[in-house]
Design a protein around this motif. Structure first.
Motif, PDB file in Angstrom:
ATOM      1  N   HIS A  22      46.506  -7.188-104.139  1.00  0.00           N
ATOM      2  CA  HIS A  22      48.278  -8.147-103.297  1.00  0.00           C
ATOM      3  C   HIS A  22      48.140  -9.092-103.408  1.00  0.00           C
ATOM      4  O   HIS A  22      49.219  -9.878-103.419  1.00  0.00           O
ATOM      5  CB  HIS A  22      47.736  -7.353-101.961  1.00  0.00           C
ATOM      6  CG  HIS A  22      49.578  -8.138-101.635  1.00  0.00           C
ATOM      7  ND1 HIS A  22      50.831  -7.575-101.996  1.00  0.00           N
ATOM      8  CD2 HIS A  22      49.770  -8.140 -99.923  1.00  0.00           C
ATOM      9  CE1 HIS A  22      51.818  -8.035-100.890  1.00  0.00           C
ATOM     10  NE2 HIS A  22      50.802  -8.443 -99.921  1.00  0.00           N
ATOM     11  N   ARG A  46      51.008 -12.441-105.093  1.00  0.00           N
ATOM     12  CA  ARG A  46      51.322 -12.747-103.975  1.00  0.00           C
ATOM     13  C   ARG A  46      51.286 -13.887-104.794  1.00  0.00           C
ATOM     14  O   ARG A  46      52.222 -15.057-104.876  1.00  0.00           O
ATOM     15  CB  ARG A  46      50.676 -13.003-102.956  1.00  0.00           C
ATOM     16  CG  ARG A  46      50.945 -12.341-101.509  1.00  0.00           C
ATOM     17  CD  ARG A  46      49.381 -11.971-100.368  1.00  0.00           C
ATOM     18  NE  ARG A  46      51.154 -11.756 -99.194  1.00  0.00           N
ATOM     19  CZ  ARG A  46      50.775 -11.628 -98.194  1.00  0.00           C
ATOM     20  NH1 ARG A  46      49.227 -12.596 -97.907  1.00  0.00           N
ATOM     21  NH2 ARG A  46      51.398 -11.700 -97.172  1.00  0.00           N
ATOM     22  N   THR A  95      56.498 -12.092-103.098  1.00  0.00           N
ATOM     23  CA  THR A  95      55.549 -11.626-104.088  1.00  0.00           C
ATOM     24  C   THR A  95      55.718 -10.974-105.825  1.00  0.00           C
ATOM     25  O   THR A  95      57.423 -10.848-105.194  1.00  0.00           O
ATOM     26  CB  THR A  95      54.881 -10.524-103.365  1.00  0.00           C
ATOM     27  OG1 THR A  95      54.662 -11.191-101.840  1.00  0.00           O
ATOM     28  CG2 THR A  95      54.143  -9.783-103.490  1.00  0.00           C
TER      29      THR A  95
END
Length: 448
Positions: free
Chosen positions: A4, A8, A130
């Motif tokens: 993750h 980002r 993101t």
């Protein structure tokens, strides 16, 4: 969580005007996002830097190279000395993620490498920034860092102390993910059931699950990872009662021996853990449990390992991540304990543990043959033409062929070179026909 963070960072660079490329030859910026939970992950960094050095020598091109993540946070300036060939231009710690575009631009204008591993308590992140890499599932961080300091764990030293994201920000992330077509939400936190919203005193983790469950368009909610010591009745009831929350607990235990658990500073015993497992199974029939396990922790005897095997048999896990202990920098185990289990013995133990776990999974999967399960389709096979796969609520992988006589198939909404892609993101009833130790195989079923 590292995946993750990469999503980002990709979004930040995208907004700064960069475009993603699959080729090192085309890259003006290369970001290596690192992990230090296991020693092998660190070794990959130095291998990658060596590959880039050779490529630069062959082509004469010199992209900006940024090293981010936990190894960057852990090593800081030392990383520049360890990497041969002066390959690194930016070293960026785990709490400085939002600074990446600025640090890259500064590196373009400077002949000297920069290191930024300063702490930063701000855990906000712009909604919609993101660049998600999964078409079906969206990762959403709710906690950064950890306060528990288990003896083996490097996370408190690389991710910092525990910081909670605001409830409003989390729900905004979830709504944005759904609007972009993601049907599955995976909430992330080092000890996720510590969550207490900083902007709503009444919102604990169980309440946050209820809030995400109420977001229109969400089909399935997962979370990782709760700590056994903090898994109370409110959380168990939430998993049982909320229809979109997957009936699956990833419940790390790390060892089956109370003596080793105490040395690990896990703050629960074998008996307390097994009691929790029993309470979860009684409250949520059919729940799937998975875990993490370490073998060869300092001082682990054959008797201790036998207790790990017997706990594994008793808990009946649907899945397990198992590791041989390796010394992690700055941890309490590194400072206070001797790594005294020989490598050959660690290997023997992990082979025995994985053999037992494979047998347990095979029994559980065989018992599922003939049942109908709801599968959220998340991938198209690269090896079997037209085959698709997804996961059950209990997180078991199911492979199957979609029917070819449906209106969806006739409409040709899939991508021509990816048969079955039009099924991604759908929840499909599948009858289980065959079982393997790591996945199931089935066929689309009718519930009528």
């Amino acid at each position: 969580m590292n995946v993750h963070d990469s999503e980002r960072m990709a979004g930040l660079l995208d907004q700064a005007g960069y475009e993603l490329t699959d080729s090192d030859l085309d890259a003006d910026v290369i970001v290596i996002n690192t992990c230090s939970v296991r020693e092998h992950a660190e070794e990959k960094l130095y291998t990658r830097l060596g590959e880039l050095r050779v490529l630069n020598e062959e082509t004469g091109r010199r992209p900006v190279v940024a090293v981010a993540g936990c190894v960057a946070q852990q090593e800081g300036d030392t990383l520049l000395k360890k990497s041969n060939g002066h390959m690194i231009d930016v070293v960026m710690g785990t709490q400085r993620l939002k600074m990446l575009p600025t640090l890259v631009e500064n590196a373009r204008a400077s002949a000297f490498a920069s290191v930024d591993i300063n702490s930063w308590d701000d855990v906000t992140f712009p909604v919609g920034m993101t660049r998600r890499g999964d078409a079906v599932r969206a990762y959403v961080t709710i906690i950064e860092g950890c306060n528990d300091h288990c003896a083996f764990c490097v996370v408190p030293y690389t991710r910092g102390h525990e910081r909670m994201r605001a409830r409003a920000d989390i729900l905004a992330d979830v709504r944005e993910a759904v609007a972009s077509g993601r049907r599955g939400i995976q909430l992330l936190g080092q000890i996720i059931n510590h969550y207490q919203a900083p902007d709503d005193a009444a919102c604990d983790f169980a309440q946050l699950l209820a809030d995400v469950n109420d977001v229109p368009g969400v089909d399935r909610i997962r979370f990782a990872s709760p700590h056994p010591r903090h898994t109370g009745e409110r959380l168990i009831d939430a998993v049982r009662d909320l229809p979109k929350v997957a009936k699956h607990f990833h419940l790390p235990v790390q060892s089956g021996s109370s003596r080793i658990l105490k040395a690990m500073r896990r703050r629960h015993t074998r008996e307390e853990y097994l009691d929790l497992v029993a309470r979860i199974r009684e409250s949520i029939p059919g729940i799937a449990l998975t875990t993490d396990m370490i073998v060869g922790f300092p001082g682990e005897t054959e008797t201790d390992f036998d207790e790990t095997l017997s706990l594994t048999e008793a808990a009946q896990y649907h899945g397990m991540f198992s590791f041989k202990y390796s010394v992690r920098p700055n941890t309490l185990a590194a400072k206070r304990l001797t790594d005294d289990v020989p490598e050959v013995e660690k290997t023997r133990r992990i082979v025995a543990l994985q053999r037992l776990q494979r047998d347990v999974q095979m029994r559980l999967h065989t018992a599922a043959v003939g049942t109908i399960v709801d599968v959220l389709v998340d991938s198209v096979s690269r090896r079997q033409d037209g085959e698709i796969s997804g996961r059950t609520s209990g997180n078991t992988v199911v492979n199957f062929l979609p029917p070819t006589d449906t209106p969806e198939h006739s409409a040709g909404r899939g991508v021509p070179d990816a048969p079955g892609a039009d099924w991604l993101g759908r929840t499909v009833p599948v009858r289980i026909m065959r079982a393997g130790p790591h996945s199931l195989r089935g066929e689309v079923a009718s519930r009528s």
